[in-house]
Design a protein around this motif. Sequence first.
Motif, PDB file in Angstrom:
ATOM      1  N   ILE A 191       0.848  -1.197   0.000  1.00 56.55           N
ATOM      2  CA  ILE A 191       0.000   0.000   0.000  1.00 56.55           C
ATOM      3  C   ILE A 191       0.881   1.243   0.000  1.00 56.55           C
ATOM      4  N   VAL A 192       0.601   2.149  -0.923  1.00 57.65           N
ATOM      5  CA  VAL A 192       1.272   3.442  -0.961  1.00 57.65           C
ATOM      6  C   VAL A 192       0.245   4.501  -0.596  1.00 57.65           C
ATOM      7  N   PHE A 193       0.615   5.443   0.262  1.00 57.52           N
ATOM      8  CA  PHE A 193      -0.363   6.434   0.699  1.00 57.52           C
ATOM      9  C   PHE A 193       0.288   7.807   0.852  1.00 57.52           C
ATOM     10  N   LYS A 194      -0.585   8.811   0.785  1.00 56.28           N
ATOM     11  CA  LYS A 194      -0.182  10.178   1.103  1.00 56.28           C
ATOM     12  C   LYS A 194      -1.369  10.848   1.769  1.00 56.28           C
ATOM     13  N   ALA A 195      -1.080  11.793   2.652  1.00 60.27           N
ATOM     14  CA  ALA A 195      -2.140  12.455   3.420  1.00 60.27           C
ATOM     15  C   ALA A 195      -1.795  13.918   3.613  1.00 60.27           C
ATOM     16  N   ALA A 196      -2.830  14.735   3.784  1.00 56.12           N
ATOM     17  CA  ALA A 196      -2.649  16.159   4.053  1.00 56.12           C
ATOM     18  C   ALA A 196      -3.857  16.662   4.819  1.00 56.12           C
ATOM     19  N   GLY A 197      -3.651  17.740   5.571  1.00 57.37           N
ATOM     20  CA  GLY A 197      -4.760  18.312   6.309  1.00 57.37           C
ATOM     21  C   GLY A 197      -4.302  19.050   7.547  1.00 57.37           C
ATOM     22  N   ILE A 198      -5.138  19.026   8.567  1.00 59.16           N
ATOM     23  CA  ILE A 198      -4.883  19.695   9.834  1.00 59.16           C
ATOM     24  C   ILE A 198      -5.001  18.669  10.955  1.00 59.16           C
ATOM     25  N   TYR A 199      -3.995  18.642  11.840  1.00 61.14           N
ATOM     26  CA  TYR A 199      -4.045  17.763  13.005  1.00 61.14           C
ATOM     27  C   TYR A 199      -3.888  18.596  14.271  1.00 61.14           C
ATOM     28  N   ARG A 200      -4.954  18.652  15.072  1.00 59.75           N
ATOM     29  CA  ARG A 200      -4.963  19.450  16.306  1.00 59.75           C
ATOM     30  C   ARG A 200      -4.495  20.886  16.051  1.00 59.75           C
ATOM     31  N   GLY A 201      -5.006  21.430  14.963  1.00 61.92           N
ATOM     32  CA  GLY A 201      -4.708  22.822  14.633  1.00 61.92           C
ATOM     33  C   GLY A 201      -3.413  23.050  13.899  1.00 61.92           C
ATOM     34  N   LEU A 202      -2.615  22.010  13.665  1.00 58.37           N
ATOM     35  CA  LEU A 202      -1.323  22.142  12.996  1.00 58.37           C
ATOM     36  C   LEU A 202      -1.393  21.545  11.595  1.00 58.37           C
ATOM     37  N   PRO A 203      -0.753  22.185  10.613  1.00 60.31           N
ATOM     38  CA  PRO A 203      -0.750  21.612   9.260  1.00 60.31           C
ATOM     39  C   PRO A 203      -0.018  20.275   9.234  1.00 60.31           C
ATOM     40  N   LEU A 204      -0.544  19.355   8.444  1.00 63.11           N
ATOM     41  CA  LEU A 204       0.008  17.996   8.384  1.00 63.11           C
ATOM     42  C   LEU A 204       0.214  17.572   6.942  1.00 63.11           C
ATOM     43  N   LYS A 205       1.349  16.928   6.683  1.00 66.54           N
ATOM     44  CA  LYS A 205       1.615  16.260   5.424  1.00 66.54           C
ATOM     45  C   LYS A 205       2.313  14.938   5.726  1.00 66.54           C
ATOM     46  N   ALA A 206       1.949  13.894   4.978  1.00 64.90           N
ATOM     47  CA  ALA A 206       2.545  12.582   5.232  1.00 64.90           C
ATOM     48  C   ALA A 206       2.543  11.765   3.955  1.00 64.90           C
ATOM     49  N   HIS A 207       3.487  10.837   3.884  1.00 61.14           N
ATOM     50  CA  HIS A 207       3.481   9.841   2.815  1.00 61.14           C
ATOM     51  C   HIS A 207       4.243   8.618   3.317  1.00 61.14           C
ATOM     52  N   GLY A 208       3.991   7.491   2.659  1.00 59.78           N
ATOM     53  CA  GLY A 208       4.665   6.272   3.070  1.00 59.78           C
ATOM     54  C   GLY A 208       4.086   5.063   2.381  1.00 59.78           C
ATOM     55  N   ASN A 209       4.433   3.900   2.883  1.00 61.79           N
ATOM     56  CA  ASN A 209       3.899   2.652   2.353  1.00 61.79           C
ATOM     57  C   ASN A 209       3.874   1.607   3.461  1.00 61.79           C
ATOM     58  N   GLY A 210       3.004   0.617   3.282  1.00 58.72           N
ATOM     59  CA  GLY A 210       2.859  -0.432   4.289  1.00 58.72           C
ATOM     60  C   GLY A 210       2.494  -1.750   3.650  1.00 58.72           C
ATOM     61  N   GLY A 211       2.267  -2.747   4.471  1.00 58.75           N
ATOM     62  CA  GLY A 211       1.936  -4.077   3.986  1.00 58.75           C
ATOM     63  C   GLY A 211       0.579  -4.122   3.325  1.00 58.75           C
ATOM     64  N   PRO A 212       0.322  -5.156   2.516  1.00 64.28           N
ATOM     65  CA  PRO A 212      -0.944  -5.239   1.775  1.00 64.28           C
ATOM     66  C   PRO A 212      -2.156  -5.511   2.656  1.00 64.28           C
ATOM     67  N   VAL A 213      -1.949  -6.106   3.825  1.00 68.96           N
ATOM     68  CA  VAL A 213      -3.058  -6.416   4.731  1.00 68.96           C
ATOM     69  C   VAL A 213      -2.847  -5.648   6.029  1.00 68.96           C
ATOM     70  N   LEU A 214      -3.796  -4.766   6.376  1.00 68.81           N
ATOM     71  CA  LEU A 214      -3.693  -3.993   7.606  1.00 68.81           C
ATOM     72  C   LEU A 214      -4.176  -4.848   8.776  1.00 68.81           C
ATOM     73  N   GLY A 215      -3.256  -5.177   9.681  1.00 72.23           N
ATOM     74  CA  GLY A 215      -3.626  -5.970  10.849  1.00 72.23           C
ATOM     75  C   GLY A 215      -4.204  -5.091  11.930  1.00 72.23           C
ATOM     76  N   LEU A 216      -5.502  -4.764  11.824  1.00 77.76           N
ATOM     77  CA  LEU A 216      -6.117  -3.830  12.765  1.00 77.76           C
ATOM     78  C   LEU A 216      -6.137  -4.399  14.179  1.00 77.76           C
ATOM     79  N   ARG A 217      -6.493  -5.692  14.305  1.00 74.07           N
ATOM     80  CA  ARG A 217      -6.539  -6.346  15.612  1.00 74.07           C
ATOM     81  C   ARG A 217      -5.709  -7.623  15.646  1.00 74.07           C
ATOM     82  N   ASP A 218      -5.003  -7.884  14.591  1.00 74.00           N
ATOM     83  CA  ASP A 218      -4.178  -9.084  14.512  1.00 74.00           C
ATOM     84  C   ASP A 218      -2.968  -8.917  15.424  1.00 74.00           C
ATOM     85  N   GLU A 219      -2.935  -9.660  16.520  1.00 79.82           N
ATOM     86  CA  GLU A 219      -1.862  -9.521  17.494  1.00 79.82           C
ATOM     87  C   GLU A 219      -0.765 -10.553  17.299  1.00 79.82           C
ATOM     88  N   ALA A 220      -0.810 -11.267  16.175  1.00 81.13           N
ATOM     89  CA  ALA A 220       0.194 -12.291  15.910  1.00 81.13           C
ATOM     90  C   ALA A 220       1.153 -11.890  14.792  1.00 81.13           C
TER      91      ALA A 220
END
Length: 296
Positions: A191-220
């Motif tokens: 997964i490739v991603f980029k983000a922009a906006g406001i976080y707690r009143g501060l300007p935010l920019k981000a980009h990155g990449n991660g694994g194909p499956v997001l382990g939201l609750r997978d603790e293994a």
Amino acid sequence: MNAAAGFGPGTKLIMRLLKWTAGLVLATLLLIVVLIAIFGWNWLRAPIERATLDKTGRELVIAGDLKVNFGWPQTRLQADGVSFSNPDWATEKQMVTADAVKVTVDLGQLIRRRVVFPEVMLVRPVVFLEQGPGGRRNWLMDINQQDEGARLRIDRLRLDQGTLGYDDVRQKTRIRSEFSTSATLPVDAGIVFKAAGIYRGLPLKAHGNGGPVLGLRDEATPYPLRLELIVGDTGIKLDGTITSLLKFTAMDTRLALHGKSLAQLYPLLGMTFPVTRPYAMDGHLVHTGSHWRYEK
């Protein structure tokens, strides 16, 4: 001698009732088979939409085909052309729209009246999450969006490509991110991603990449993540793994920070630091259980 002569009137009545019951069950199963043969599983769309509206007060629309692949204890469903509305107080009209939603349902949990999705895949989704006044959260499925027990449990999430938004007016936060899959990256960086906006009143920019499956609750299974983030005057680089993205059960990452003052970390960490000169640090962040360690 007639074999039925030994049965009394009560026994005969019970036998007739059993036959009627068996006939009714057989007729119902036959009707379901006929409906599936003629319409596939699409005849289930209206009952699912009505049940969702009754339970949540929000409209679910399945505009495309519905497919079911039975298994035990997990059954797979696919719905095409899906939209799920937001409550009236939310900024966006729809919480989720997707070309297709593919879910695995835990039938054992469903029998216990718990909705658990071991895995969900969203194909070209647009998702908006929002926290509103009074503590309401649009991802809670009760009528008032305030019952923490009324959230859908998703263990693993796959995303094809799409948009994710998050709003919280009270925290002065509004973020929009775009993500997509990439065949050119390694298999653990799907997964490739980029983000922009406001976080707690501060300007935010981000980009990155991660694994194909997001382990939201997978603790293994640790989730690989590479992230570059700028919030206000603070820069963050992270490269490593996080186990359970919702719980942060464990972390093993390389973490670099730089900024004008350590005091500016408060919106990010919720911890008060003194005002300092510009700083830069780079180290190894490890988290297990209740312990955090920043070393090397």
